[in-house]
Design an enzyme around this catalytic site. Structure first.
Site, PDB file in Angstrom:
ATOM      1  N   LYS A 119     -15.507   5.171   4.049  1.00  0.00           N
ATOM      2  CA  LYS A 119     -14.564   5.588   5.086  1.00  0.00           C
ATOM      3  C   LYS A 119     -15.173   5.464   6.470  1.00  0.00           C
ATOM      4  CE  LYS A 119     -11.628   8.645   2.417  1.00  0.00           C
ATOM      5  NZ  LYS A 119     -11.123  10.021   2.274  1.00  0.00           N
ATOM      6  N   LYS A 207      -4.828  -0.731  -7.335  1.00  0.00           N
ATOM      7  CA  LYS A 207      -4.290   0.560  -7.737  1.00  0.00           C
ATOM      8  C   LYS A 207      -2.995   0.841  -6.971  1.00  0.00           C
ATOM      9  CE  LYS A 207      -6.063   5.153  -8.002  1.00  0.00           C
ATOM     10  NZ  LYS A 207      -7.127   6.074  -7.630  1.00  0.00           N
ATOM     11  N   LYS A 210       0.473   4.120  -1.837  1.00  0.00           N
ATOM     12  CA  LYS A 210       1.450   4.106  -0.752  1.00  0.00           C
ATOM     13  C   LYS A 210       0.930   3.284   0.408  1.00  0.00           C
ATOM     14  CE  LYS A 210       3.947   6.320   2.423  1.00  0.00           C
ATOM     15  NZ  LYS A 210       3.380   6.641   3.716  1.00  0.00           N
TER      16      LYS A 210
END
Ligand code: TRP
Length: 351
Positions: A119, A207, A210
């Site tokens: 991240k 995967k 959204k």
């Protein structure tokens, strides 16, 4: 050092990030299992809006997504009569516990967390104005997660394997607390339940998420036409696995069919595939029917929840009060053991 008996029943704890849509991936991969665990355990489930603040976000969207995830959990079958289900930010004790536990977490360990490195890397490359900004909260993410779990003194945590490093960190923190201040926390175990891993129907090598865009996920409350369209256009054969295995797209449709309550039929179709007799129109048709039925039921349950609940924020506040009473009791004892003062009297009592 003082020792305290551990309670005998297992307390289960888990958290989910707020997103504006609960997908079939969230449901089959986590929430459905949460619902089942309620039958045998005392469960605490959290919508982790404080964790979500570690990525760039818009304040009103965050509140909306958090509300949405909360309602979705209730509609999916998380039962506030049996379990505690709450929004993380309604329990300030957890943020405070996070600070206290930060004294027991090693900077080296934190900076080696895979998720932190990924991240931080992504935010460093970010193309928005503060692209190069990496909030310190990203480093603290696993400590807050430990605070979540330990505030409720949970001993079992159902999560996917992408969270096992964070869980290891939680155990390390609990262990360090216990050896420094006396046995108090259970070392939370990862509860490994086999859950289906749902992939994007548009790209079955990724995967379902959204964040990949609307073609890549099916929402748990999505309308029938749109569910059917997405299944009809699902990728089946491209990228067939080498070595004669099943192609990822077919495998994913079979997974969805099995997960939506038709495991025998999925097994039978898997066998047909093996002997070269499976017709994809049949597979898609049956999967679409099964998902249309599931999503219709979920929409009904959601309408029901909305009718019953009325003002969501009111329920969020109520559940927050319940969660606070548990977290507050833990925190008071942690503060005492760690050698700090009790909180000052609240200003209201001075008036
Ligand atoms: N980090 C978890 C995830 O991204 C969410 C989470 C936050 C969590 N707090 C937790 C999971 C506590 C289990 C227990 O999926």
């Amino acid at each position: 050092m003082r020792d305290e008996p551990q309670s005998t029943g297992r307390r289960v704890y888990s958290g989910i990030q707020p997103t504006s849509v609960m997908t079939l991936g969230n449901y089959f991969g986590a929430v459905q299992n949460w619902v089942r665990l309620q039958d045998e355990h005392e469960c605490v489930y959290c919508v982790v809006d404080l964790h979500a603040m570690t990525a760039p976000y818009d304040p009103s969207e965050l509140r909306d997504s958090t509300r949405e995830m909360f309602v979705s959990l209730l509609a999916a079958g998380v039962d506030p009569e049996r379990s505690v289900v709450y929004v993380q930010s309604t329990v300030p004790e957890q943020a405070e516990l996070c600070w206290l536990l930060a004294t027991l977490a090693s900077l080296g360990d934190l900076s080696r967390m895979t998720q932190f490195k990924e991240k931080a890397g992504a935010q460093r490359r970010g193309d928005d104005a503060d692209g190069a900004f990496i909030p310190a909260a990203l480093l603290f993410y696993p400590i807050l997660q430990a605070a979540d779990i330990l505030a409720y003194r949970a001993d079992a945590v159902p999560v996917g394997d992408d969270q096992s490093q964070h869980l290891e960190m939680s155990r390390g923190i609990a262990r360090r607390f216990n050896s420094r201040f006396g046995n108090f926390f259970a070392e939370p175990e990862t509860l490994l339940t086999t859950v289906p891993r749902v992939m994007s129907t548009a790209d079955p090598t990724r995967k379902m998420s959204k964040s990949l865009g609307p073609r890549h996920f099916v929402g748990l409350f999505e309308d029938e036409g749109s569910v059917r369209r997405k299944i009809r256009s699902a990728v089946t054969d491209s990228g067939a696995a080498e070595g004669g295995g099943i192609s990822p797209g077919v495998d994913n449709l079979l997974t969805l069919l099995a997960a939506s309550g038709h495991p025998e039929e999925a097994d039978r179709m898997r066998e047909e595939y093996r002997i070269g007799k499976l017709r994809y129109v049949d597979l898609k048709g049956r999967t679409a029917d099964a998902l249309a039925a599931l999503t219709a039921e979920m929409r009904d349950r959601r309408a029901d929840v909305e009718r019953r609940v009325g003002d969501v924020d009111e329920v969020v506040a109520e559940m927050g009060a319940r969660a606070r009473s548990i977290a507050g009791a833990t925190l008071a004892r942690v503060r005492d053991r760690m050698g700090i003062f009790p909180p000052g009297r609240s200003p209201a009592t001075e008036l």
